[in-house]
Design a protein around this motif. Structure first.
Motif, PDB file in Angstrom:
ATOM      1  N   VAL A   1     -15.144  16.058 -44.313  1.00 15.32           N
ATOM      2  CA  VAL A   1     -16.374  16.017 -43.527  1.00 15.32           C
ATOM      3  C   VAL A   1     -17.090  17.348 -43.704  1.00 15.32           C
ATOM      4  N   CYS A   2     -18.414  17.301 -43.852  1.00 20.85           N
ATOM      5  CA  CYS A   2     -19.181  18.511 -44.148  1.00 20.85           C
ATOM      6  C   CYS A   2     -20.176  18.806 -43.025  1.00 20.85           C
ATOM      7  N   ALA A   3     -20.378  20.086 -42.741  1.00 21.21           N
ATOM      8  CA  ALA A   3     -21.352  20.523 -41.737  1.00 21.21           C
ATOM      9  C   ALA A   3     -22.458  21.327 -42.407  1.00 21.21           C
ATOM     10  N   HIS A   4     -23.645  21.291 -41.813  1.00 16.80           N
ATOM     11  CA  HIS A   4     -24.817  22.008 -42.326  1.00 16.80           C
ATOM     12  C   HIS A   4     -25.055  23.191 -41.400  1.00 16.80           C
ATOM     13  N   ALA A   5     -24.545  24.351 -41.764  1.00 15.54           N
ATOM     14  CA  ALA A   5     -24.497  25.503 -40.860  1.00 15.54           C
ATOM     15  C   ALA A   5     -25.695  26.420 -41.070  1.00 15.54           C
ATOM     16  N   VAL A   6     -26.761  26.138 -40.319  1.00 16.29           N
ATOM     17  CA  VAL A   6     -27.995  26.917 -40.409  1.00 16.29           C
ATOM     18  C   VAL A   6     -28.288  27.629 -39.090  1.00 16.29           C
ATOM     19  N   THR A   7     -28.363  26.871 -38.008  1.00 19.86           N
ATOM     20  CA  THR A   7     -28.892  27.367 -36.740  1.00 19.86           C
ATOM     21  C   THR A   7     -28.043  28.487 -36.140  1.00 19.86           C
ATOM     22  N   GLU A   8     -28.744  29.502 -35.621  1.00 24.97           N
ATOM     23  CA  GLU A   8     -28.120  30.594 -34.896  1.00 24.97           C
ATOM     24  C   GLU A   8     -28.844  30.778 -33.563  1.00 24.97           C
ATOM     25  N   THR A   9     -28.370  31.698 -32.746  1.00 26.96           N
ATOM     26  CA  THR A   9     -28.964  31.899 -31.426  1.00 26.96           C
ATOM     27  C   THR A   9     -30.456  32.191 -31.519  1.00 26.96           C
ATOM     28  N   ASN A  10     -30.872  32.971 -32.497  1.00 26.52           N
ATOM     29  CA  ASN A  10     -32.280  33.354 -32.632  1.00 26.52           C
ATOM     30  C   ASN A  10     -32.906  32.840 -33.917  1.00 26.52           C
ATOM     31  N   SER A  11     -32.342  31.769 -34.457  1.00 22.12           N
ATOM     32  CA  SER A  11     -32.880  31.236 -35.708  1.00 22.12           C
ATOM     33  C   SER A  11     -32.602  29.740 -35.779  1.00 22.12           C
ATOM     34  N   GLY A  12     -33.664  28.970 -35.897  1.00 19.94           N
ATOM     35  CA  GLY A  12     -33.519  27.531 -36.048  1.00 19.94           C
ATOM     36  C   GLY A  12     -34.284  27.072 -37.271  1.00 19.94           C
ATOM     37  N   SER A  13     -35.436  26.425 -37.039  1.00 19.27           N
ATOM     38  CA  SER A  13     -36.252  25.951 -38.161  1.00 19.27           C
ATOM     39  C   SER A  13     -36.795  27.107 -38.989  1.00 19.27           C
ATOM     40  N   ASP A  14     -37.033  28.253 -38.346  1.00 20.72           N
ATOM     41  CA  ASP A  14     -37.474  29.448 -39.069  1.00 20.72           C
ATOM     42  C   ASP A  14     -36.237  30.232 -39.499  1.00 20.72           C
ATOM     43  N   VAL A  15     -35.796  29.981 -40.719  1.00 23.65           N
ATOM     44  CA  VAL A  15     -34.537  30.580 -41.175  1.00 23.65           C
ATOM     45  C   VAL A  15     -34.672  32.059 -41.503  1.00 23.65           C
ATOM     46  N   THR A  16     -35.901  32.605 -41.437  1.00 24.43           N
ATOM     47  CA  THR A  16     -36.049  34.039 -41.689  1.00 24.43           C
ATOM     48  C   THR A  16     -35.395  34.858 -40.586  1.00 24.43           C
TER      49      THR A  16
ATOM     50  N   TRP B   1     -24.942  24.733 -32.547  1.00 23.25           N
ATOM     51  CA  TRP B   1     -25.579  23.412 -32.615  1.00 23.25           C
ATOM     52  C   TRP B   1     -25.392  22.772 -33.977  1.00 23.25           C
ATOM     53  N   ILE B   2     -24.181  22.842 -34.507  1.00 22.57           N
ATOM     54  CA  ILE B   2     -23.898  22.344 -35.839  1.00 22.57           C
ATOM     55  C   ILE B   2     -23.221  20.971 -35.747  1.00 22.57           C
ATOM     56  N   GLY B   3     -23.890  19.959 -36.245  1.00 23.59           N
ATOM     57  CA  GLY B   3     -23.329  18.618 -36.239  1.00 23.59           C
ATOM     58  C   GLY B   3     -22.044  18.548 -37.047  1.00 23.59           C
ATOM     59  N   MET B   4     -21.028  17.906 -36.488  1.00 23.14           N
ATOM     60  CA  MET B   4     -19.723  17.675 -37.099  1.00 23.14           C
ATOM     61  C   MET B   4     -18.857  18.927 -37.186  1.00 23.14           C
TER      62      MET B   4
ATOM     63  N   ILE C   1     -33.581  20.514 -45.927  1.00 24.78           N
ATOM     64  CA  ILE C   1     -34.179  20.092 -44.661  1.00 24.78           C
ATOM     65  C   ILE C   1     -35.268  19.058 -44.908  1.00 24.78           C
ATOM     66  N   ALA C   2     -35.898  19.100 -46.077  1.00 22.74           N
ATOM     67  CA  ALA C   2     -36.900  18.073 -46.406  1.00 22.74           C
ATOM     68  C   ALA C   2     -36.242  16.709 -46.548  1.00 22.74           C
ATOM     69  N   TRP C   3     -35.102  16.643 -47.238  1.00 24.22           N
ATOM     70  CA  TRP C   3     -34.364  15.379 -47.333  1.00 24.22           C
ATOM     71  C   TRP C   3     -33.939  14.913 -45.947  1.00 24.22           C
ATOM     72  N   GLU C   4     -33.411  15.844 -45.150  1.00 25.94           N
ATOM     73  CA  GLU C   4     -32.931  15.478 -43.826  1.00 25.94           C
ATOM     74  C   GLU C   4     -34.064  14.930 -42.967  1.00 25.94           C
ATOM     75  N   ARG C   5     -35.183  15.643 -42.921  1.00 27.60           N
ATOM     76  CA  ARG C   5     -36.284  15.206 -42.058  1.00 27.60           C
ATOM     77  C   ARG C   5     -36.865  13.868 -42.508  1.00 27.60           C
ATOM     78  N   SER C   6     -36.852  13.626 -43.791  1.00 28.69           N
ATOM     79  CA  SER C   6     -37.423  12.383 -44.300  1.00 28.69           C
ATOM     80  C   SER C   6     -36.537  11.175 -44.044  1.00 28.69           C
ATOM     81  N   PHE C   7     -35.207  11.354 -44.108  1.00 30.82           N
ATOM     82  CA  PHE C   7     -34.335  10.183 -44.164  1.00 30.82           C
ATOM     83  C   PHE C   7     -33.210  10.131 -43.128  1.00 30.82           C
TER      84      PHE C   7
ATOM     85  N   ILE D   1     -36.135  14.151 -31.073  1.00 28.91           N
ATOM     86  CA  ILE D   1     -37.329  15.001 -31.101  1.00 28.91           C
ATOM     87  C   ILE D   1     -36.975  16.484 -31.189  1.00 28.91           C
ATOM     88  N   THR D   2     -35.663  16.786 -31.159  1.00 33.37           N
ATOM     89  CA  THR D   2     -35.203  18.174 -31.227  1.00 33.37           C
ATOM     90  C   THR D   2     -34.478  18.482 -32.529  1.00 33.37           C
ATOM     91  N   LEU D   3     -33.517  17.647 -32.911  1.00 38.96           N
ATOM     92  CA  LEU D   3     -32.694  17.966 -34.079  1.00 38.96           C
ATOM     93  C   LEU D   3     -33.517  17.971 -35.363  1.00 38.96           C
TER      94      LEU D   3
END
Length: 388
Positions: A126-141, A162-165, A245-251, A365-367
């Motif tokens: 099982v794989c997780a997509h580890a992006v989000t941090e306390t002060n970083s979400g959609s803006d990965v900068t 907030w990492i799924g799986m 994230i483009a693939w994720e948001r689309s599908f 509407i959040t994820l």
């Protein structure tokens, strides 16, 4: 896994629809009440879905997939959602397929693909997509996790929330800063084996919706990872994130849209059968208008995802499309769930599928970036007339 003779897309849709109904919907209300703290509650179903071909629907055949187009894959996953009443399972499966497996398939080298894709496609990992941090979400900068270069690879430090799986994942796609002086181009992506020393996982969060699969936190403390963990080239993490994230948001809501269709059909039947004083409530203009709007939202959502699939299949790159899809479909999923509850009246407020759909769809509407974030992105693309 894999098939010597693939089913036609219509046959595949029927197979997925039946599988979702007969297998993945099993005991969903009790599993939702318990949450996903015990992997035995959901892991067997996850592996059954993998063996049925859900996680390989458009993965390359040499790694156990079926190699179907985006358009056909959407149709099959939509059908899965028509049959499956477990929205959490649908979210987890689609999340791994679109955000993680596609990144490895497109950006990974042959060694990485051979090591991870067969295991992910077959449900062994099982794989997780580890992006989000306390002060970083959609803006990965705003990412603060670091991967410092060492003699033998990288030393990874940071925390992802907030990492799924995450609580049950075997591997994660982790984004971390490798060169803080290079801004957005100082971020890199890694495929990290979560059995590595220094990795810790939280217990599953208690969530209001999508409770049947886990979400949690990953912490990395001086985790030594080899050079071969680097996905793509050093500094390409921002570009890889934008594509994943483009693939994720689309599908990611491909199967949720199937659930939306089932909910619509069942709401129509309810309104026909519910007849106080012998008059079906569907004859009430207020109710019939609500159902008409539900139908319109479903049709628009389906067309938007189909359009995204056709664009990718045709090689068209439109950076605005994923945000348009994510914003519109997520809002439609929630609104239709609320309207279905309104039409059912008091019975829709009782614990059960109707109220569970509201709780599950509220999370959409959040994820993957909130609706407000999608509006900002769409506005930015319009201001710059970006179509690349």
């Amino acid at each position: 896994m894999g098939y010597t003779l693939m089913l036609s897309i219509d046959e595949k849709c029927e197979e997925f629809r039946n599988f979702g109904h007969e297998v993945l919907s099993e005991d969903v209300e009790e599993r939702d009440r318990r949450g996903a703290k015990d992997p035995s509650d959901w892991m067997g179903l996850w592996q059954s879905a993998a063996h049925k071909g859900v996680l390989g629907i458009n993965m390359p055949q040499q790694f156990g997939g079926e190699g179907r187009s985006f358009t056909d894959s959407f149709q099959a996953l939509h059908s899965l959602g028509e049959g499956c009443r477990d929205n959490g399972m649908l979210l987890g499966l689609n999340g791994q397929l679109w955000a993680m497996q596609h990144s490895i398939s497109v950006f990974g080298n042959e060694h990485q693909k051979a090591k991870w894709l067969p295991a992910l496609v077959d449900g062994e990992a099982v794989c997780a997509h580890a992006v989000t941090e306390t002060n970083s979400g959609s803006d990965v900068t705003g990412i603060r996790a670091t991967a410092e270069k060492t003699k033998y690879g990288y030393r990874l430090n940071g925390e992802k929330i907030w990492i799924g799986m995450a609580p049950a994942a075997d591997v994660a796609q982790v984004f971390a800063i490798t060169n803080p002086d290079h801004g957005a181009w100082g971020m890199s992506a890694f495929i990290v084996d979560l059995k590595s020393p220094g990795v810790s996982k939280s217990a599953p969060y208690d969530k209001s919706g999508h409770r049947t699969v886990p979400t949690g936190k990953l912490t990395f403390e001086d985790v030594e990872i080899p050079d071969e963990s680097l996905l793509g080239s050093e500094g390409s993490g921002h570009a890889i994130f934008n594509q994943s994230i483009a693939w994720e948001r689309s599908f990611i809501f491909s199967s949720h849209l199937g659930a939306m269709k089932r909910q619509l059909d069942e709401t129509v039947l309810f309104a026909r059968d519910r007849a106080p004083n012998g008059k079906p409530i569907i004859n009430n203009q207020t109710v019939s208008n609500r159902i008409a709007d539900m139908q319109v939202r479903y049709e628009i959502s389906r067309l938007l995802i189909e359009n995204a699939a056709r664009e990718i299949d045709a090689g068209v790159k439109n950076r605005m499309t994923p945000s348009v899809v994510k914003l519109s479909v997520a809002e439609a999923l929630l609104e239709n769930a609320l309207q279905a509850q309104r039409i059912r009246g008091a019975s829709g407020y009782l614990t059960g599928e109707c109220e569970r759909m509201v709780r599950d769809m509220a999370g959409t509407i959040t994820l993957g970036g909130t609706s407000d974030i999608q509006r900002l992105l769409i506005s930015a693309y319009q201001k710059g007339a970006v179509r690349t």
